[in-house]
Design a protein around this motif. Structure first.
Motif, PDB file in Angstrom:
ATOM      1  N   ASP A  23      -1.093   0.811  -2.939  1.00 37.45           N
ATOM      2  CA  ASP A  23      -0.203   0.905  -4.427  1.00 37.45           C
ATOM      3  C   ASP A  23       1.397   1.027  -3.963  1.00 37.45           C
ATOM      4  O   ASP A  23       2.219   0.824  -4.870  1.00 37.45           O
ATOM      5  CB  ASP A  23      -0.565   2.199  -5.192  1.00 37.45           C
ATOM      6  N   ARG A  24       1.615   1.469  -2.726  1.00 35.55           N
ATOM      7  CA  ARG A  24       3.021   1.735  -2.454  1.00 35.55           C
ATOM      8  C   ARG A  24       3.119   1.757  -0.909  1.00 35.55           C
ATOM      9  O   ARG A  24       2.424   2.215  -0.237  1.00 35.55           O
ATOM     10  CB  ARG A  24       3.380   3.037  -2.962  1.00 35.55           C
ATOM     11  N   TYR A 149      10.527  -0.929   0.496  1.00 33.46           N
ATOM     12  CA  TYR A 149       9.851   0.351  -0.351  1.00 33.46           C
ATOM     13  C   TYR A 149       9.191  -0.323  -1.534  1.00 33.46           C
ATOM     14  O   TYR A 149      10.036  -1.353  -2.045  1.00 33.46           O
ATOM     15  CB  TYR A 149      11.031   1.220  -0.951  1.00 33.46           C
ATOM     16  N   TYR A 150       8.319   0.004  -1.807  1.00 33.04           N
ATOM     17  CA  TYR A 150       7.586  -0.504  -2.989  1.00 33.04           C
ATOM     18  C   TYR A 150       6.516   0.432  -3.482  1.00 33.04           C
ATOM     19  O   TYR A 150       6.105   1.054  -2.796  1.00 33.04           O
ATOM     20  CB  TYR A 150       7.079  -1.796  -2.955  1.00 33.04           C
ATOM     21  N   ALA A 151       6.477   0.261  -4.895  1.00 37.61           N
ATOM     22  CA  ALA A 151       5.597   1.291  -5.467  1.00 37.61           C
ATOM     23  C   ALA A 151       4.836   0.756  -6.883  1.00 37.61           C
ATOM     24  O   ALA A 151       5.866   0.210  -7.685  1.00 37.61           O
ATOM     25  CB  ALA A 151       5.864   2.863  -5.666  1.00 37.61           C
ATOM     26  N   LYS A 152       3.607   0.659  -6.912  1.00 38.77           N
ATOM     27  CA  LYS A 152       3.125   0.040  -8.327  1.00 38.77           C
ATOM     28  C   LYS A 152       3.381   1.339  -9.391  1.00 38.77           C
ATOM     29  O   LYS A 152       3.020   2.315  -9.252  1.00 38.77           O
ATOM     30  CB  LYS A 152       1.538  -0.136  -8.460  1.00 38.77           C
ATOM     31  N   ILE A 163       6.424  -3.091 -10.519  1.00 38.60           N
ATOM     32  CA  ILE A 163       6.282  -2.635  -8.855  1.00 38.60           C
ATOM     33  C   ILE A 163       7.873  -2.306  -8.716  1.00 38.60           C
ATOM     34  O   ILE A 163       8.800  -3.005  -8.819  1.00 38.60           O
ATOM     35  CB  ILE A 163       5.923  -3.865  -8.026  1.00 38.60           C
ATOM     36  N   HIS A 165      10.796  -1.718  -6.392  1.00 35.88           N
ATOM     37  CA  HIS A 165      10.839  -2.255  -5.022  1.00 35.88           C
ATOM     38  C   HIS A 165      12.496  -2.497  -4.452  1.00 35.88           C
ATOM     39  O   HIS A 165      13.046  -2.625  -5.222  1.00 35.88           O
ATOM     40  CB  HIS A 165      10.134  -3.481  -4.686  1.00 35.88           C
TER      41      HIS A 165
END
Ligand code: NI
Length: 203
Positions: A23-24, A149-152, A163, A165
């Motif tokens: 997810d991230r 960097y990313y995260a749902k 997302i 990001h």
């Protein structure tokens, strides 16, 4: 048939939301920003992904070109379209020299961003932009290599999630070596004027 397909989607969503790492990015936004801003770690890596025309593409295919590498997703409401627009306009500003540049859009949302969807999205910004999608694991590995960097973030409604990001435009030279990045919101003029001397040298 439809019910089965929907069940499949639900199961997929369940599996994805239960796996933290899927997810991230493993590292925080602040940590990764620090790495990129101060050039603390190498950036970039090999890939083998499917482009928006269905062709398998690897980083080696783009040797000899300056690559502008951007990670995002097509559902992105504002940041991705704005940056892609600037990239597209920079290509137009560069005129013939844009032959030496390939912008690459790598989806952070391979579940939704199919090849087909990318084929409608990417060319609307510039015909030379290559959209890439692939297996979640492969995308994750590449995002890790680029310190993305990313995260749902789950949202209510049909979109189910967005997302968050980081949105740097990474510049890779003709040998595939990392040159630097454009921060989010960089204008087309700035992109074009930075690239121009690089495109004039040693052809
Ligand atoms: Ni975005």
């Amino acid at each position: 048939m439809r019910a089965i397909a929907q069940l499949g989607l639900c199961l997929l969503a369940f599996i994805n939301s239960s796996g933290y790492a899927q997810d991230r990015s493993e590292r925080s936004a602040a940590e990764l920003m620090d790495v990129v801003m101060w050039n603390r770690e190498p950036i970039g890596g090999h890939f083998r992904l499917t482009d928006h025309t269905g062709k398998i593409r690897s980083d080696k295919d783009f040797l000899g070109q300056i690559m502008l590498v951007y990670f995002g997703y097509t559902f992105c409401p504002d940041v991705c379209p704005t940056d892609l627009q600037q990239i597209g306009q920079a290509m137009t500003l560069l005129g013939e020299s844009s032959n030496g540049v390939t912008p690459i859009f790598i989806t952070l949302d391979p579940d939704r961003d199919t090849r087909e969807l990318l084929s409608h999205y990417v060319p609307s910004f510039h015909p030379k932009i290559v959209g890439l999608t692939g297996k979640t694991n492969d995308i994750q590995a590449l995002a890790r290599a680029y310190k993305v960097y990313y995260a749902k973030v789950p949202v209510s409604g049909w979109a189910r999630y967005t997302i968050d990001h980081s949105s740097y435009i990474y510049i890779m030279d003709r040998k595939g070596k990392y040159l630097g990045f454009f921060p989010p919101g960089t204008s087309a003029h700035r992109i074009a004027s930075y690239l121009t001397p690089h495109l004039q040298g040693s052809r």
